[in-house]
Design an enzyme around this catalytic site. Structure first.
Site, PDB file in Angstrom:
ATOM      1  N   LYS A  22      36.465  50.752  14.772  1.00 34.51           N
ATOM      2  CA  LYS A  22      35.948  51.772  15.703  1.00 34.51           C
ATOM      3  C   LYS A  22      37.031  52.800  15.988  1.00 34.51           C
ATOM      4  O   LYS A  22      36.811  54.002  15.861  1.00 34.51           O
ATOM      5  CB  LYS A  22      35.516  51.115  17.009  1.00 34.51           C
ATOM      6  CG  LYS A  22      35.295  52.085  18.163  1.00 34.51           C
ATOM      7  CD  LYS A  22      34.888  51.420  19.463  1.00 34.51           C
ATOM      8  CE  LYS A  22      36.011  50.871  20.264  1.00 34.51           C
ATOM      9  NZ  LYS A  22      36.731  51.833  21.110  1.00 34.51           N
ATOM     10  N   ASN A  23      38.198  52.339  16.400  1.00 31.67           N
ATOM     11  CA  ASN A  23      39.226  53.274  16.869  1.00 31.67           C
ATOM     12  C   ASN A  23      39.776  54.137  15.743  1.00 31.67           C
ATOM     13  O   ASN A  23      40.073  55.321  15.951  1.00 31.67           O
ATOM     14  CB  ASN A  23      40.335  52.517  17.587  1.00 31.67           C
ATOM     15  CG  ASN A  23      39.843  51.946  18.908  1.00 31.67           C
ATOM     16  OD1 ASN A  23      38.777  52.323  19.397  1.00 31.67           O
ATOM     17  ND2 ASN A  23      40.589  51.033  19.473  1.00 31.67           N
ATOM     18  N   ARG A  94      36.237  58.241  26.069  1.00 40.13           N
ATOM     19  CA  ARG A  94      37.539  58.889  26.243  1.00 40.13           C
ATOM     20  C   ARG A  94      38.034  59.523  24.955  1.00 40.13           C
ATOM     21  O   ARG A  94      38.638  60.599  24.970  1.00 40.13           O
ATOM     22  CB  ARG A  94      38.519  57.832  26.739  1.00 40.13           C
ATOM     23  CG  ARG A  94      39.954  58.242  26.782  1.00 40.13           C
ATOM     24  CD  ARG A  94      40.830  57.074  27.184  1.00 40.13           C
ATOM     25  NE  ARG A  94      42.220  57.364  26.936  1.00 40.13           N
ATOM     26  CZ  ARG A  94      42.993  58.073  27.753  1.00 40.13           C
ATOM     27  NH1 ARG A  94      42.472  58.554  28.856  1.00 40.13           N
ATOM     28  NH2 ARG A  94      44.253  58.302  27.471  1.00 40.13           N
ATOM     29  N   CYS A 118      38.340  54.641  33.546  1.00 41.06           N
ATOM     30  CA  CYS A 118      37.512  53.592  32.931  1.00 41.06           C
ATOM     31  C   CYS A 118      37.579  52.392  33.868  1.00 41.06           C
ATOM     32  O   CYS A 118      38.187  52.452  34.925  1.00 41.06           O
ATOM     33  CB  CYS A 118      38.020  53.259  31.541  1.00 41.06           C
ATOM     34  SG  CYS A 118      39.610  52.505  31.579  1.00 41.06           S
ATOM     35  N   ARG A 123      43.075  56.664  33.249  1.00 43.45           N
ATOM     36  CA  ARG A 123      43.552  56.774  31.859  1.00 43.45           C
ATOM     37  C   ARG A 123      44.068  58.216  31.716  1.00 43.45           C
ATOM     38  O   ARG A 123      43.346  59.108  31.324  1.00 43.45           O
ATOM     39  CB  ARG A 123      42.401  56.493  30.891  1.00 43.45           C
ATOM     40  CG  ARG A 123      41.847  55.085  30.983  1.00 43.45           C
ATOM     41  CD  ARG A 123      42.707  54.076  30.269  1.00 43.45           C
ATOM     42  NE  ARG A 123      42.755  54.264  28.836  1.00 43.45           N
ATOM     43  CZ  ARG A 123      41.818  53.809  27.993  1.00 43.45           C
ATOM     44  NH1 ARG A 123      40.740  53.259  28.490  1.00 43.45           N
ATOM     45  NH2 ARG A 123      41.947  53.981  26.706  1.00 43.45           N
ATOM     46  N   PRO A 124      45.311  58.469  32.099  1.00 42.12           N
ATOM     47  CA  PRO A 124      45.800  59.858  32.111  1.00 42.12           C
ATOM     48  C   PRO A 124      45.813  60.485  30.720  1.00 42.12           C
ATOM     49  O   PRO A 124      45.823  59.773  29.709  1.00 42.12           O
ATOM     50  CB  PRO A 124      47.217  59.709  32.659  1.00 42.12           C
ATOM     51  CG  PRO A 124      47.600  58.311  32.375  1.00 42.12           C
ATOM     52  CD  PRO A 124      46.335  57.505  32.471  1.00 42.12           C
ATOM     53  N   VAL A 125      45.815  61.786  30.687  1.00 44.28           N
ATOM     54  CA  VAL A 125      45.928  62.532  29.416  1.00 44.28           C
ATOM     55  C   VAL A 125      47.064  63.550  29.506  1.00 44.28           C
ATOM     56  O   VAL A 125      47.099  64.523  28.739  1.00 44.28           O
ATOM     57  CB  VAL A 125      44.607  63.226  29.038  1.00 44.28           C
ATOM     58  CG1 VAL A 125      43.569  62.212  28.592  1.00 44.28           C
ATOM     59  CG2 VAL A 125      44.101  64.095  30.184  1.00 44.28           C
ATOM     60  N   ASP A 126      47.989  63.320  30.442  1.00 41.42           N
ATOM     61  CA  ASP A 126      49.095  64.265  30.626  1.00 41.42           C
ATOM     62  C   ASP A 126      49.915  64.454  29.360  1.00 41.42           C
ATOM     63  O   ASP A 126      50.321  65.574  29.022  1.00 41.42           O
ATOM     64  CB  ASP A 126      49.993  63.797  31.773  1.00 41.42           C
ATOM     65  CG  ASP A 126      50.479  62.350  31.581  1.00 41.42           C
ATOM     66  OD1 ASP A 126      49.646  61.486  31.228  1.00 41.42           O
ATOM     67  OD2 ASP A 126      51.677  62.096  31.741  1.00 41.42           O
ATOM     68  N   LEU A 127      50.097  63.377  28.590  1.00 45.02           N
ATOM     69  CA  LEU A 127      50.911  63.491  27.365  1.00 45.02           C
ATOM     70  C   LEU A 127      50.168  64.332  26.316  1.00 45.02           C
ATOM     71  O   LEU A 127      50.776  65.084  25.553  1.00 45.02           O
ATOM     72  CB  LEU A 127      51.221  62.106  26.804  1.00 45.02           C
ATOM     73  CG  LEU A 127      52.073  61.206  27.699  1.00 45.02           C
ATOM     74  CD1 LEU A 127      52.190  59.814  27.097  1.00 45.02           C
ATOM     75  CD2 LEU A 127      53.455  61.811  27.919  1.00 45.02           C
ATOM     76  N   ARG A 404      29.314  49.222  22.482  1.00 48.50           N
ATOM     77  CA  ARG A 404      30.215  50.353  22.177  1.00 48.50           C
ATOM     78  C   ARG A 404      31.155  49.994  21.031  1.00 48.50           C
ATOM     79  O   ARG A 404      31.581  50.859  20.283  1.00 48.50           O
ATOM     80  CB  ARG A 404      31.070  50.692  23.407  1.00 48.50           C
ATOM     81  CG  ARG A 404      30.316  51.302  24.555  1.00 48.50           C
ATOM     82  CD  ARG A 404      31.267  51.784  25.609  1.00 48.50           C
ATOM     83  NE  ARG A 404      32.273  52.690  25.031  1.00 48.50           N
ATOM     84  CZ  ARG A 404      33.297  53.192  25.716  1.00 48.50           C
ATOM     85  NH1 ARG A 404      33.464  52.860  26.984  1.00 48.50           N
ATOM     86  NH2 ARG A 404      34.164  54.002  25.141  1.00 48.50           N
TER      87      ARG A 404
HETATM   88  C1  EPZ Z   1      43.810  53.586  22.379  1.00 45.60           C
HETATM   89  O1  EPZ Z   1      43.528  54.165  23.637  1.00 45.60           O
HETATM   90  C2  EPZ Z   1      42.609  52.716  22.084  1.00 45.60           C
HETATM   91  N1  EPZ Z   1      41.411  53.549  22.038  1.00 45.60           N
HETATM   92  C3  EPZ Z   1      42.459  51.660  23.168  1.00 45.60           C
HETATM   93  O2  EPZ Z   1      41.394  50.808  22.774  1.00 45.60           O
HETATM   94  C4  EPZ Z   1      43.741  50.830  23.235  1.00 45.60           C
HETATM   95  O3  EPZ Z   1      43.637  49.931  24.311  1.00 45.60           O
HETATM   96  C5  EPZ Z   1      44.952  51.762  23.452  1.00 45.60           C
HETATM   97  O4  EPZ Z   1      44.986  52.770  22.425  1.00 45.60           O
HETATM   98  C6  EPZ Z   1      46.276  51.013  23.429  1.00 45.60           C
HETATM   99  O5  EPZ Z   1      46.417  50.366  22.196  1.00 45.60           O
HETATM  100  C7  EPZ Z   1      41.157  54.292  20.941  1.00 45.60           C
HETATM  101  O6  EPZ Z   1      41.908  54.268  19.969  1.00 45.60           O
HETATM  102  C8  EPZ Z   1      39.904  55.123  20.965  1.00 45.60           C
HETATM  103  P1  EPZ Z   1      47.099  55.077  24.938  1.00 45.60           P
HETATM  104  P2  EPZ Z   1      44.432  55.372  24.201  1.00 45.60           P
HETATM  105  O7  EPZ Z   1      47.093  56.542  25.105  1.00 45.60           O
HETATM  106  O8  EPZ Z   1      44.901  56.236  23.089  1.00 45.60           O
HETATM  107  C9  EPZ Z   1      49.469  55.801  28.913  1.00 45.60           C
HETATM  108  C10 EPZ Z   1      39.318  49.729  22.988  1.00 45.60           C
HETATM  109  O9  EPZ Z   1      39.048  48.717  23.637  1.00 45.60           O
HETATM  110  N2  EPZ Z   1      49.184  57.226  28.720  1.00 45.60           N
HETATM  111  O10 EPZ Z   1      47.834  54.459  23.789  1.00 45.60           O
HETATM  112  O11 EPZ Z   1      43.714  56.026  25.316  1.00 45.60           O
HETATM  113  C11 EPZ Z   1      48.216  55.018  29.279  1.00 45.60           C
HETATM  114  O12 EPZ Z   1      47.985  55.073  30.675  1.00 45.60           O
HETATM  115  C12 EPZ Z   1      40.207  50.798  23.593  1.00 45.60           C
HETATM  116  O13 EPZ Z   1      38.946  49.938  21.796  1.00 45.60           O
HETATM  117  C13 EPZ Z   1      49.761  58.156  29.594  1.00 45.60           C
HETATM  118  O14 EPZ Z   1      50.491  57.794  30.525  1.00 45.60           O
HETATM  119  O15 EPZ Z   1      45.634  54.561  24.803  1.00 45.60           O
HETATM  120  C14 EPZ Z   1      48.571  53.627  28.838  1.00 45.60           C
HETATM  121  O16 EPZ Z   1      49.349  53.007  29.835  1.00 45.60           O
HETATM  122  C15 EPZ Z   1      40.488  50.524  25.060  1.00 45.60           C
HETATM  123  N3  EPZ Z   1      49.491  59.469  29.435  1.00 45.60           N
HETATM  124  C16 EPZ Z   1      49.446  53.858  27.610  1.00 45.60           C
HETATM  125  O17 EPZ Z   1      49.850  55.225  27.662  1.00 45.60           O
HETATM  126  C17 EPZ Z   1      48.696  59.914  28.412  1.00 45.60           C
HETATM  127  O18 EPZ Z   1      48.510  61.139  28.283  1.00 45.60           O
HETATM  128  C18 EPZ Z   1      48.736  53.627  26.304  1.00 45.60           C
HETATM  129  O19 EPZ Z   1      47.567  54.408  26.299  1.00 45.60           O
HETATM  130  C19 EPZ Z   1      48.137  58.963  27.526  1.00 45.60           C
HETATM  131  C20 EPZ Z   1      48.395  57.626  27.700  1.00 45.60           C
END
Ligand code: EPZ
Length: 432
Positions: A22-23, A94, A118, A123-127, A404
């Site tokens: 999926k991802n 997301r 969620c 789930r921030p997107v600041d990065l 999902r």
């Molecule tokens: C991906 O989410 C996956 N989703 C998630 O799977 C998975 O849990 C996650 O990576 C971690 O492996 C998809 O690929 C669609 P992150 P993503 O950005 O990209 C922080 C599932 O069940 N962060 O790697 O959203 C965040 O808060 C889903 O299939 C910031 O601080 O995860 C977290 O602590 C759930 N600022 C950490 O980074 C940002 O701008 C990792 O999040 C972005 C993230």
């Protein structure tokens, strides 16, 4: 609304097929927007998240044809004429936020709804946003939407460091950087298999990326990318889920077969922890056999970024610990409070206690069937696993969460011996 009704106690036997990831699929789909030429993606799972993303892409004028029987997607972004991703769709998933990088990379502008939170918190997107700014984008917020534009109509490239490492932010940065007017460098890049497969597709489309698989990616922007036919990889989280299912519900000493598997995508930490439970694994190409032990040894784990223990398998691991003889812990280091499944599991008699960002599990308690509520994708599948080994009947409610991310789960489990069926129910009906 649908629920799964599971009568526990049947042994899991035979073969479980693993579907496409999926991802990874969501990232590959977003890359297709970067070219005017058609893109064919194979081994795409028929999931709600995939269908949602198809609709998000169609809003831009992109033509999407999903042959769900053949698991093949044809995406033609030649007609793309609208750089927008609406709240009504982004709020459902997301990963729709990948539209920010894809639309900026393709058209030099984007108006994308901020994703919601969620079940387990913000789930921030600041990065993601900081990465776009590093590439030269001007960003503003307008009524819950991120409005981005490249001042000269095309991003200029730039350097950025991700902290913490973020899968999504890595993918978004790459989507915007591969067609930028100059070079870019991303430090602290995620190295999950999803990202590596995504980089390989971009390269096949004509992108110039060095350091694939490492924490530092060097990108030389190109003027345009071409079409491609690309195979999605198997879903590593579904594979890990099925391995745990085999360990807890398989007959001791009798192999359960998992097909279309790529176990190396799980990372060594998970594979070693799994074998430390006493479960044996035999790999033959893309077929993996799990031989369950007579008793499961409890193994504590701590989630981490790849190649650490995947956070998307921590809820499922809790069920394995509940079936093991002794106590162990699950430490979640990626997210705050990704434990919404624990209160539901306690209703089934599982002795799991959340202490801070850790769950302490006392294995060996009898697990009793109950009606339990899904709260998010991976939590819901942990309830299904618990139902498989519970005494009596378990009703897993609100399985739209499950739909999902797990393709035909009840069909796969029933074909492997589990007593499970899908039923419709009225969430608001008064108890009879
Ligand atoms: C991906 O989410 C996956 N989703 C998630 O799977 C998975 O849990 C996650 O990576 C971690 O492996 C998809 O690929 C669609 P992150 P993503 O950005 O990209 C922080 C599932 O069940 N962060 O790697 O959203 C965040 O808060 C889903 O299939 C910031 O601080 O995860 C977290 O602590 C759930 N600022 C950490 O980074 C940002 O701008 C990792 O999040 C972005 C993230």
């Amino acid at each position: 609304m649908d629920k799964l009704v599971i009568r526990g106690g049947n042994p899991l036997q035979g073969t479980l097929p693993v579907s496409g990831s999926k991802n990874t699929a969501l990232a590959l789909m977003s890359a297709a927007l970067l070219t005017r030429e058609p893109v064919i993606l194979r081994h795409i799972p028929d999931l709600k998240d995939i269908r949602t993303f198809c609709r998000v892409m169609e809003v831009t004028g992109t033509e999407v044809a999903f042959d769900t029987g053949a698991h093949t997607l044809r995406i033609d972004a030649g007609p793309l004429n609208r750089s927008e991703a609406p709240y009504e769709l982004v709020k459902r998933m997301r990963a729709s936020f990948y539209m920010l990088g894809a639309l900026l990379g393709r058209t030099g502008q984007a108006r994308v709804s901020l994703p919601g939170g969620c079940a387990w918190g913000p789930r921030p997107v600041d990065l993601h946003i900081q990465g776009m700014k590093a590439l030269g984008a001007e960003i503003s917020l307008d009524k819950g939407y991120v409005v981005a534009r490249a001042p000269l109509g095309r991003l200029k490239g730039g350097d950025f460091t991700l902290s913490p490492s973020s899968v999504g932010a890595t993918i978004n940065f790459l989507l915007a950087a591969v067609t930028a007017a100059g070079p870019s460098r991303l430090h602290g890049a995620a190295t999950e298999p999803d990202v590596i497969e995504f980089c390989q597709m971009l390269t096949a489309m004509g992108a110039h990326i060095e350091g694939i698989g490492t924490r530092t990616l060097m990108i030389s922007g190109v003027d345009a990318l071409g079409g491609v036919s690309f195979d999605n990889c198997p879903d590593r989280i579904e594979l890990g889920t099925f391995m745990i299912a085999a360990a807890i519900a398989g007959r001791p000493g009798e192999p359960v077969t998992l097909s279309h598997a790529r176990p190396e995508h799980l990372g060594q930490v998970f594979l070693q922890a799994f074998e430390q439970t006493g479960s044996r694994v035999k790999v033959d190409g893309s077929t993996l056999e799990v031989i369950p032990p007579h008793r499961l040894t409890p193994v504590s784990i701590s989630t981490d970024i790849y190649p650490g223990f995947p956070t998307d398998l921590q809820a499922q691991w809790t069920i394995l610990l509940a079936c093991a003889d002794g106590n162990a812990k699950v430490l979640e280091t990626i997210y705050h409070d990704r434990f919404k499944h624990i209160p539901e599991l306690r209703r089934m008699g599982i002795n799991a206690v959340v202490v801070g960002n850790e769950v302490v599990v006392e294995g060996g308690n009898p697990i009793e069937g109950a009606a339990v509520m899904s709260t998010d994708l991976r939590a819901s599948v942990s309830l299904v696993l618990a139902g498989m080994v519970a005494r009596g009947e378990t009703h897993v409610l609100r399985i739209y969460h499950l739909d999902r991310g797990y393709e035909g789960l009840e069909t796969k489990l029933a074909a492997a011996g589990i007593d499970v069926r899908r039923e419709r129910y009225d969430e608001w009906a008064d108890p009879s």
